[in-house]
Design a protein around this motif. Sequence first.
Motif: not given
Length: 558
Positions: A239-258
């Motif tokens: 669960q911790a690994t999936l959570g951290l990978i999810g945060l990295l995906v959100l970071g990528t999306v944030a870089f591209a949008t915000l």
Amino acid sequence: MTTGGFRERFVVCGEDMLSLRMVEALVRQARRGTTDVVVLTTPGGAVLDRLRAIRGVEVVEVGEPDDEAFVAAGVADATAVALVHREDVVNIHRALRVQELAPATRLVVRLHAPALAGRIRMLLPTATVLSVSATAAPAFVTAAVGVTTRQSVDLPGYPMVVADRDGVRPERIVCGLARRPDAGEPVLLPSEGETDLVLARVAVHREGRIVGTRRAIWRRVLTRAYLRARASMTRSLAQATLGLIGLLVLGTVAFATLAGLSWGDAVFLTVLDSAGAADPDTHVTPVARTIQALVTVVGIAIIPLVTAVVVDAAVSARFAGTPQRSRPRRGHVVVVGLGNVGVRVVEQLHERGVPVVAVDDEEGPGVTQVRRMGVPVIVGDSTRRTTLDAASVADCRALVAVGRDDVANLETGLVGRSLRARLRVVLRLRDDDLARRVDRTLEVAVSRSVSFLAAPAFAAAMREHQVVATVPVGRSVLLLADVPIGRSALLAGLPAGVAESAGEVRVVGVYRGSGEDAVLECPPRPQRRLKVGDRLVVAATRDGLVDVHARCAARIAV
């Protein structure tokens, strides 16, 4: 002398549920002529009363059959003699005794040891050797890993699988086998368009290695890697690994949008930040700085996880040949009971790449065999929570209880359910009524009887049917068999399709030619007619197999 039919005489030497189910099958399938069945069993046997209740069956109580007992049973005039004691050495001794008395009589011998079974023809040239555990184990494996699992069918030179229709390419489907409704009993061999369980061909590489029917090799490799990684991680770590990978995906999306970056720059910057290799820039916007800082922190946290996975993979590869491996923590199958059936189930799961943990209540030959495979074993009482906790039952894929005691198997399944309410449970239960009620009462529970699965193959062998595979469908069984066309057979000169019978027989193919030069015509061409020496490959119910064999056998009234 019986006019217009066949006269058969079978002798069964055994004293357990397999003997009872064989006798029931032989008597029930006697459609033409006369069938006599003699059973030699130990006094006071567990199935003695049930054997005596079957009409037309002669039961002889004898401790150890001698020459006089076999002669009195009529082995010299028997169609076939079955030796089905639990011990291999007892069956071999009895088979040699019968062979001396009646050299031409066909023998069906129950043996477990694979190496011995392969060499026994030097002693018993007229014997058909079958293994109860080898016949029944695929059904437990299929039930353990899910309904979409494929069962291999080994037609010489033509490997096939039984699989869901949706899981194979349409051009590889040979024929339909069954329809399994969401509620109610499955329907065997309905019309072709109504089936969801099918028989399909599989591709073979030049080296002879079997390939999947739909999934590409790279997808199979990724699936196996995923299963191994999942088995080596605890639930919280996953669960911790999936959570951290999810945060990295959100970071990528944030870089591209915000932050207004392109997607390529966003991915590039995320990878560098997560690796701690980014070059901080104080002139960027506050939003970009915040995202960059968060991604860097997440990357610092995920690096140890990636390192742990890489190290674990390297260590596993280095010590793959050692006799003991660490126990998987998630996504594995727990097999309880390491008798003949349990060892076969573990062996087949291990060959498929499914992580396994075995449990037995004492050190024995089965424990030694499983440890040689590199499968971890826990020795302890499977009806105790502490033992199942040690096997990580709460996080396993399925719990398979295949011990000899129905009560212990059921109790093991219930203890497993107390650890996880929706745990998939596969139980070995001899009592049919108990098995049906357990199936109806416990959700995600499957029960199987070893004798129920094996008896059709033994009964078919006594009638000289060659059963290629036994396919369990719910509480029913389909048989894939190879039936030769005899002299003056009723089907000789007719198209193969004439052998089909709705709900009972479906023609898979026809072997043309003889010996190693035989070629499987699958499906058979409608205009081609059957000849003496051809071999009909059929999928049939037990009653259907008897019928098609009668029409393929020599047309002689005995």
